[in-house]
Design a protein around this motif. Structure first.
Motif, PDB file in Angstrom:
ATOM      1  N   MET A 186       0.841  -1.199   0.000  1.00 43.17           N
ATOM      2  CA  MET A 186       0.000   0.000   0.000  1.00 43.17           C
ATOM      3  C   MET A 186       0.877   1.250   0.000  1.00 43.17           C
ATOM      4  SD  MET A 186      -2.900   1.096   2.783  1.00 43.17           S
ATOM      5  CE  MET A 186      -3.804   2.630   2.595  1.00 43.17           C
ATOM      6  N   GLN A 187       0.574   2.190  -0.894  1.00 40.08           N
ATOM      7  CA  GLN A 187       1.363   3.406  -0.996  1.00 40.08           C
ATOM      8  C   GLN A 187       1.105   4.327   0.191  1.00 40.08           C
ATOM      9  OE1 GLN A 187       3.648   4.440  -2.997  1.00 40.08           O
ATOM     10  NE2 GLN A 187       3.557   3.010  -4.705  1.00 40.08           N
ATOM     11  N   LYS A 188       2.182   4.853   0.779  1.00 43.47           N
ATOM     12  CA  LYS A 188       2.035   5.859   1.821  1.00 43.47           C
ATOM     13  C   LYS A 188       1.655   7.181   1.174  1.00 43.47           C
ATOM     14  CE  LYS A 188       5.506   3.770   4.837  1.00 43.47           C
ATOM     15  NZ  LYS A 188       6.807   3.974   5.500  1.00 43.47           N
ATOM     16  N   THR A 189       0.942   8.008   1.918  1.00 45.18           N
ATOM     17  CA  THR A 189       0.537   9.304   1.389  1.00 45.18           C
ATOM     18  C   THR A 189       0.932  10.412   2.350  1.00 45.18           C
ATOM     19  OG1 THR A 189      -1.658   9.156   2.416  1.00 45.18           O
ATOM     20  CG2 THR A 189      -1.430   8.320   0.157  1.00 45.18           C
ATOM     21  N   ILE A 190       1.150  11.589   1.777  1.00 43.13           N
ATOM     22  CA  ILE A 190       1.382  12.794   2.554  1.00 43.13           C
ATOM     23  C   ILE A 190       0.042  13.490   2.702  1.00 43.13           C
ATOM     24  CG2 ILE A 190       2.622  14.981   2.676  1.00 43.13           C
ATOM     25  CD1 ILE A 190       4.391  12.481   2.795  1.00 43.13           C
ATOM     26  N   LYS A 191      -0.342  13.772   3.912  1.00 44.32           N
ATOM     27  CA  LYS A 191      -1.632  14.399   4.160  1.00 44.32           C
ATOM     28  C   LYS A 191      -1.692  15.762   3.490  1.00 44.32           C
ATOM     29  CE  LYS A 191      -4.769  15.733   7.906  1.00 44.32           C
ATOM     30  NZ  LYS A 191      -4.925  15.822   9.373  1.00 44.32           N
ATOM     31  N   GLY A 192      -2.727  15.966   2.690  1.00 45.94           N
ATOM     32  CA  GLY A 192      -2.890  17.239   2.010  1.00 45.94           C
ATOM     33  C   GLY A 192      -3.541  18.282   2.903  1.00 45.94           C
ATOM     34  N   SER A 193      -3.514  19.514   2.441  1.00 44.48           N
ATOM     35  CA  SER A 193      -4.172  20.604   3.152  1.00 44.48           C
ATOM     36  C   SER A 193      -4.365  21.753   2.176  1.00 44.48           C
ATOM     37  CB  SER A 193      -3.336  21.080   4.348  1.00 44.48           C
ATOM     38  OG  SER A 193      -2.154  21.716   3.917  1.00 44.48           O
ATOM     39  N   GLU A 194      -5.311  22.605   2.488  1.00 44.72           N
ATOM     40  CA  GLU A 194      -5.549  23.766   1.630  1.00 44.72           C
ATOM     41  C   GLU A 194      -4.308  24.652   1.571  1.00 44.72           C
ATOM     42  OE1 GLU A 194      -8.604  27.610   1.309  1.00 44.72           O
ATOM     43  OE2 GLU A 194      -8.901  26.062   2.844  1.00 44.72           O
ATOM     44  N   GLN A 195      -3.618  24.766   2.715  1.00 44.50           N
ATOM     45  CA  GLN A 195      -2.425  25.607   2.775  1.00 44.50           C
ATOM     46  C   GLN A 195      -1.310  25.050   1.893  1.00 44.50           C
ATOM     47  OE1 GLN A 195      -0.841  26.124   6.712  1.00 44.50           O
ATOM     48  NE2 GLN A 195       0.320  27.952   6.166  1.00 44.50           N
ATOM     49  N   LEU A 196      -1.109  23.724   1.933  1.00 41.14           N
ATOM     50  CA  LEU A 196      -0.087  23.106   1.093  1.00 41.14           C
ATOM     51  C   LEU A 196      -0.432  23.288  -0.379  1.00 41.14           C
ATOM     52  CD1 LEU A 196       2.445  21.429   0.657  1.00 41.14           C
ATOM     53  CD2 LEU A 196       1.072  19.361   1.008  1.00 41.14           C
ATOM     54  N   GLY A 197      -1.703  23.110  -0.725  1.00 40.39           N
ATOM     55  CA  GLY A 197      -2.129  23.301  -2.106  1.00 40.39           C
ATOM     56  C   GLY A 197      -1.846  24.704  -2.601  1.00 40.39           C
ATOM     57  N   LYS A 198      -2.087  25.689  -1.745  1.00 39.40           N
ATOM     58  CA  LYS A 198      -1.831  27.083  -2.118  1.00 39.40           C
ATOM     59  C   LYS A 198      -0.337  27.330  -2.322  1.00 39.40           C
ATOM     60  CE  LYS A 198      -5.888  29.231   0.039  1.00 39.40           C
ATOM     61  NZ  LYS A 198      -6.357  30.150   1.109  1.00 39.40           N
ATOM     62  N   LYS A 199       0.497  26.691  -1.490  1.00 39.60           N
ATOM     63  CA  LYS A 199       1.947  26.867  -1.629  1.00 39.60           C
ATOM     64  C   LYS A 199       2.450  26.244  -2.931  1.00 39.60           C
ATOM     65  CE  LYS A 199       3.196  27.368   3.236  1.00 39.60           C
ATOM     66  NZ  LYS A 199       4.027  26.887   4.356  1.00 39.60           N
ATOM     67  N   ILE A 200       1.888  25.098  -3.287  1.00 44.75           N
ATOM     68  CA  ILE A 200       2.271  24.454  -4.545  1.00 44.75           C
ATOM     69  C   ILE A 200       1.893  25.349  -5.727  1.00 44.75           C
ATOM     70  CG2 ILE A 200       1.771  22.506  -6.072  1.00 44.75           C
ATOM     71  CD1 ILE A 200       1.536  20.763  -3.565  1.00 44.75           C
ATOM     72  N   LYS A 201       0.682  25.887  -5.684  1.00 44.18           N
ATOM     73  CA  LYS A 201       0.226  26.763  -6.768  1.00 44.18           C
ATOM     74  C   LYS A 201       1.065  28.037  -6.839  1.00 44.18           C
ATOM     75  CE  LYS A 201      -3.828  29.202  -8.557  1.00 44.18           C
ATOM     76  NZ  LYS A 201      -5.270  29.501  -8.369  1.00 44.18           N
ATOM     77  N   LYS A 202       1.328  28.636  -5.676  1.00 43.33           N
ATOM     78  CA  LYS A 202       2.113  29.871  -5.645  1.00 43.33           C
ATOM     79  C   LYS A 202       3.506  29.644  -6.199  1.00 43.33           C
ATOM     80  CE  LYS A 202       3.900  33.431  -2.512  1.00 43.33           C
ATOM     81  NZ  LYS A 202       4.015  33.874  -1.098  1.00 43.33           N
ATOM     82  N   ARG A 203       4.125  28.520  -5.828  1.00 45.19           N
ATOM     83  CA  ARG A 203       5.471  28.223  -6.307  1.00 45.19           C
ATOM     84  C   ARG A 203       5.471  28.005  -7.816  1.00 45.19           C
ATOM     85  NH1 ARG A 203      10.711  29.264  -6.017  1.00 45.19           N
ATOM     86  NH2 ARG A 203      12.023  27.441  -6.433  1.00 45.19           N
ATOM     87  N   ARG A 204       4.461  27.307  -8.320  1.00 44.84           N
ATOM     88  CA  ARG A 204       4.365  27.082  -9.769  1.00 44.84           C
ATOM     89  C   ARG A 204       4.268  28.408 -10.513  1.00 44.84           C
ATOM     90  NH1 ARG A 204       0.172  27.303 -12.975  1.00 44.84           N
ATOM     91  NH2 ARG A 204      -1.415  27.084 -11.343  1.00 44.84           N
ATOM     92  N   GLU A 205       3.458  29.307  -9.980  1.00 45.72           N
ATOM     93  CA  GLU A 205       3.286  30.609 -10.625  1.00 45.72           C
ATOM     94  C   GLU A 205       4.554  31.451 -10.535  1.00 45.72           C
ATOM     95  OE1 GLU A 205      -0.157  32.057  -8.587  1.00 45.72           O
ATOM     96  OE2 GLU A 205      -1.566  31.072  -9.970  1.00 45.72           O
ATOM     97  N   GLU A 206       5.293  31.320  -9.426  1.00 43.53           N
ATOM     98  CA  GLU A 206       6.570  32.039  -9.293  1.00 43.53           C
ATOM     99  C   GLU A 206       7.560  31.597 -10.362  1.00 43.53           C
ATOM    100  OE1 GLU A 206       6.619  32.800  -4.429  1.00 43.53           O
ATOM    101  OE2 GLU A 206       7.759  31.153  -5.322  1.00 43.53           O
ATOM    102  N   LEU A 207       7.475  30.325 -10.744  1.00 41.87           N
ATOM    103  CA  LEU A 207       8.373  29.779 -11.767  1.00 41.87           C
ATOM    104  C   LEU A 207       7.826  29.967 -13.177  1.00 41.87           C
ATOM    105  CD1 LEU A 207       9.371  26.429  -9.987  1.00 41.87           C
ATOM    106  CD2 LEU A 207      10.742  28.512 -10.173  1.00 41.87           C
TER     107      LEU A 207
END
Length: 262
Positions: free
Chosen positions: A1-22
């Motif tokens: 069974m694959q382990k998962t990293i618990k998601g969150s709205e805050q983490l999602g926003k950081k991923i999006k912000k970083r993508r846009e910065e790049l």
């Protein structure tokens, strides 16, 4: 069974912000991470992330580790590495647990980094080097003077040398650097391991500092020449022992005719 990293709205926003910065589109980020665009949308929505996909996300966003990665998952990884097949009983006996831990973690990371850069170079013309890659894990780690020499053949040689060192670790054999290449690999393994351990919180800052974690490498080499000559902005001519043309030469701890080590 694959382990998962618990998601969150805050983490999602950081991923999006970083993508846009790049200045990356979702399609470009997903391609870099080797996932589908729908999957990337889910990441930015704050859904859980499979652990085996974390490295791809970090690669796409030029991160070493996901921000706010769940502490429990990270602690589990450290505990697993203490029983890792790359664990060196030799380093443990000679320099302590942290030396063996940083090598086990770092060698695993370096193994993946080299393979990923090799895969990226394989699609480019012969003679291309990692400085020409859009994303390279190794470019910022290797000495900058010789950047244009880091082609597929070099990485393949480095990969094979790393595997030999890992095999010694697994068997409990002494880990000894006879060449600049071997010194460089052991040094980079430790550097990657230190970053992982520090971010994991495994090291008590009041008891250990980065210098303490690096010290065993220089004790192993019996000098700090790799820093002095390869990472101190010193220009090396072709006759210098640490020039790229001599990286594969057996120069250190080599027996002479009297069976003494030089």
């Amino acid at each position: 069974m694959q382990k998962t990293i618990k998601g969150s709205e805050q983490l999602g926003k950081k991923i999006k912000k970083r993508r846009e910065e790049l200045n990356l589109t979702i399609e470009e980020a997903a391609s870099r991470a080797n996932v589908g665009t729908k999957t990337w949308y889910r990441y930015e929505s704050g859904e859980s992330i499979r652990q085996d996909k974390c490295r791809g996300i970090c690669k796409a966003l030029n991160w070493r580790i996901l921000p706010e990665q769940d502490e429990t998952d990270s602690k589990m990884l450290i505990q697993e590495y203490k029983d890792h097949s790359n664990w060196s009983t030799y380093l443990e006996e000679q320099f302590g647990d942290y030396a063996s831990l940083s090598f086990a973690v770092g060698s695993d990371i370096l193994y993946d980094y080299i393979r990923e850069d090799m895969e990226a170079l394989s699609s480019l013309p012969v003679g291309a080097h990692i400085g020409q890659l859009d994303v390279s894990w190794m470019k910022d780690s290797l000495p900058p003077q010789f950047l244009m020499h880091y082609d597929y053949e070099f990485l393949y040689h480095m990969f094979c040398t790393l595997q030999c060192i890992i095999q010694n670790a697994k068997s409990g054999a002494p880990i000894i650097a006879h060449s600049v290449m071997e010194e460089l690999i052991i040094y980079l393994c430790n550097e990657e391991g230190i970053v992982f351990i520090e971010m994991d919180g495994e090291v008590d800052d009041e008891e250990f500092q980065r210098d303490d974690l690096e010290e065993w490498v220089f004790d192993l080499f019996d000098d700090i020449d790799i820093i002095t000559f390869l990472y101190s902005n010193i220009f090396l001519d072709k006759d210098h022992a640490y020039h790229f043309s001599h990286w594969h030469d057996l120069q250190f701890y080599v027996k002479n005719q009297n069976d003494d080590y030089e």
